[in-house]
Design an enzyme around this catalytic site. Structure first.
Site, PDB file in Angstrom:
ATOM      1  N   ARG A  81      -0.251  -9.013  10.930  1.00  0.00           N
ATOM      2  CA  ARG A  81       0.728  -8.041  10.423  1.00  0.00           C
ATOM      3  C   ARG A  81       0.689  -6.728  11.207  1.00  0.00           C
ATOM      4  NH1 ARG A  81      -0.502  -5.919   5.434  1.00  0.00           N
ATOM      5  NH2 ARG A  81      -1.267  -7.963   4.820  1.00  0.00           N
ATOM      6  N   TYR A  95      26.330   4.577   7.950  1.00  0.00           N
ATOM      7  CA  TYR A  95      26.494   3.124   7.819  1.00  0.00           C
ATOM      8  C   TYR A  95      26.486   2.775   6.319  1.00  0.00           C
ATOM      9  CZ  TYR A  95      24.925  -1.746   8.686  1.00  0.00           C
ATOM     10  OH  TYR A  95      24.789  -3.103   8.733  1.00  0.00           O
ATOM     11  N   ASP A 111      19.933   7.895  12.875  1.00  0.00           N
ATOM     12  CA  ASP A 111      20.304   6.520  13.203  1.00  0.00           C
ATOM     13  C   ASP A 111      20.957   6.593  14.578  1.00  0.00           C
ATOM     14  OD1 ASP A 111      21.542   4.061  13.580  1.00  0.00           O
ATOM     15  OD2 ASP A 111      21.949   3.767  11.440  1.00  0.00           O
ATOM     16  N   LYS A 137      21.679  -4.733  17.634  1.00  0.00           N
ATOM     17  CA  LYS A 137      22.906  -4.458  18.382  1.00  0.00           C
ATOM     18  C   LYS A 137      22.647  -4.554  19.894  1.00  0.00           C
ATOM     19  CE  LYS A 137      24.880  -3.827  14.403  1.00  0.00           C
ATOM     20  NZ  LYS A 137      24.765  -2.613  13.614  1.00  0.00           N
TER      21      LYS A 137
HETATM   22  C1  LIG Z   1      24.222  -2.570  12.244  1.00  0.00           C
HETATM   23  C2  LIG Z   1      23.739  -1.220  11.940  1.00  0.00           C
HETATM   24  C3  LIG Z   1      22.636  -1.018  11.134  1.00  0.00           C
HETATM   25  C4  LIG Z   1      21.910  -2.152  10.462  1.00  0.00           C
HETATM   26  O1  LIG Z   1      21.325  -3.036  11.344  1.00  0.00           O
HETATM   27  P1  LIG Z   1      20.953  -4.534  10.865  1.00  0.00           P
HETATM   28  O2  LIG Z   1      20.058  -5.026  11.924  1.00  0.00           O
HETATM   29  O3  LIG Z   1      22.261  -5.266  10.781  1.00  0.00           O
HETATM   30  O4  LIG Z   1      20.296  -4.419   9.530  1.00  0.00           O
HETATM   31  C5  LIG Z   1      22.221   0.265  10.911  1.00  0.00           C
HETATM   32  N1  LIG Z   1      22.854   1.314  11.448  1.00  0.00           N
HETATM   33  C6  LIG Z   1      23.928   1.166  12.234  1.00  0.00           C
HETATM   34  C7  LIG Z   1      24.596   2.365  12.804  1.00  0.00           C
HETATM   35  C8  LIG Z   1      24.412  -0.104  12.495  1.00  0.00           C
HETATM   36  O5  LIG Z   1      25.503  -0.246  13.252  1.00  0.00           O
END
Ligand SMILES: *Cc1c(COP(=O)(O)O)cnc(C)c1O
Length: 394
Positions: A59, A112, A184, A209
């Site tokens: 972990r 988001y 973010d 992403k």
């Molecule tokens: C897609 C996204 C997330 C979440 O990511 P996941 O891997 O799908 O949980 C968070 N913040 C932004 C800006 C995103 O585009």
């Protein structure tokens, strides 16, 4: 906009120390739960060094994880990076690592949607109060700070509506009040902005992403300053956050081509956005590199490049005409998670319902595009046909 001249070299080299790779080009997949020790001394050594790269227990990670963590931390410019099974996991764990009952959170209105839902549905239940603020608030953030404000959360540009925030100003004001700044940073990826130079304490990536880049792995990262890294690391560990080494291998492999993919997404995205800008049906393009995008001046100051994700607003339309637009595309597929090599399209309705500090005029429909790595003339032909279908309904 100045490009870090060593960035391409960094992307290729970071995290590829022989202690992780054993001389193989890509750090191999080390799978582990238990790690065994020959002597009490060996075990004591592992316990003592479990947070600085010694194998201790699955972990806590394996060389596969350590290599990728080191690469992301250095690219973003932080002291350490924690890994999570999704971007949403990175956001919730970062917030829960620092907030407790009675605390106040300032959350950007263009966050988001699942981040908003976390605040409204879970954090509220824990006695953590959230105030949403206008992404363009700038100095005005001072008026929303309370004695118990603990975290200022930014997302720049914002999801769907793409407002670019004045990160340095917001961070500076937050630090005057001992408030932790979380960003973010998914849109910029670890290479198109310098969050820690702008005063951010914790930079979050949905690695799902652009880092992964091939739409086949869910992963999140949170990178912290020296001061906040131990708390983020230990509290994430206590919450049991861990990632599969197979997924980390894929994310690390994606990372090596991030620079060239991003340059192509940027180029293709600009080309399509420029074409859309001149369409008579389009009210305005919400692409940070365009003056019609709120916060464009901060994009020019703080980012080295854009990518393939942006939105545009139509002068008019309704569910029927937008449906005609987005259905039956040849190359654009309908789907949420952008950052892969493919083009995506979304007709987004109900934005007014996920904004509380700002107003959104839903009478003009918004379409979000992710421009992939296809030839742009094929994408333009696809969009031309979409406008024909849309105009036939209108
Ligand atoms: C897609 C996204 C997330 C979440 O990511 P996941 O891997 O799908 O949980 C968070 N913040 C932004 C800006 C995103 O585009």
């Amino acid at each position: 906009m100045s490009k870090n001249s060593q960035q391409s070299t960094q992307i290729v080299s970071l995290g590829r120390d022989k202690k992780y790779t054993k001389g193989i080009i890509n750090p191999p997949v080390f799978r582990a739960s238990t790690v065994v020790f020959d002597t009490m001394d060996d075990m004591r050594f592992a316990i003592k060094n479990k947070t600085n790269g010694e194998l201790f227990y699955g972990r806590r990670g394996t060389p596969t994880h350590f290599s990728f963590q080191e690469a992301i931390a250095e690219l973003e410019g932080g002291a350490g990076t924690a890994l999570y099974p999704s971007g949403a996991g990175a956001i919730s764990s970062a917030l829960l690592s620092f907030l407790k009952s009675g605390d106040h959170l300032l959350m950007v209105d263009s966050a988001y949607e699942p981040t908003r839902d976390l605040c409204d549905k879970m954090l509220a239940g824990f006695g953590i109060e959230t105030t949403y603020y206008d992404p363009m608030i700038g100095e005005g953030i001072r008026d929303l700070i309370k004695p118990n404000t603990k975290v200022l959360f930014l997302e720049s540009p914002g999801s769907i509506t793409m407002e670019v925030q004045d990160v340095p100003t917001l961070s500076k004001i937050a630090h005057e009040h001992n408030i932790i700044v979380m960003l973010d940073n998914t849109w910029a990826s670890p290479i198109n902005s310098r969050p820690f130079e702008m005063g951010v304490d914790i930079s979050i990536q949905a690695a799902t992403k652009y880092i992964v880049g091939h739409s086949d792995v869910m992963m999140g990262t949170a990178t912290a300053t020296e001061a906040h890294w131990p708390t983020l690391r230990e509290n994430s560990y206590l919450m049991g956050q861990t990632t599969s080494p197979d997924d980390v291998f894929l994310a690390a492999r994606g990372l090596r081509t991030l620079g060239v993919r991003m340059a192509q997404h940027h180029k293709n995205g600009l080309e399509i956005a420029n074409w859309l800008k001149n369409r008579p049906e389009v009210d305005h393009v919400r692409h940070p590199a365009f003056e019609t995008c709120p916060g464009h001046e901060f994009f020019k100051r703080d980012f080295t490049s854009a990518n393939g994700l942006f939105s545009f607003v139509l002068k008019q339309g309704n569910l029927k005409s937008v449906t005609a637009f987005v259905e039956n595309m040849q190359h654009f597929k309908m789907g949420f998670s952008w950052g892969g090599y493919e083009s995506l399209i979304l007709g987004v309705f109900g934005i007014d319902k996920i904004r509380t500090a700002t107003q959104w005029d839903s009478s003009k429909p918004l379409i979000r595009l992710h421009i992939g790595l296809e030839d742009t003339q094929d994408l333009i032909a696809d969009l031309e046909q979409a406008f024909e279908r849309y105009n036939a309904v209108k």
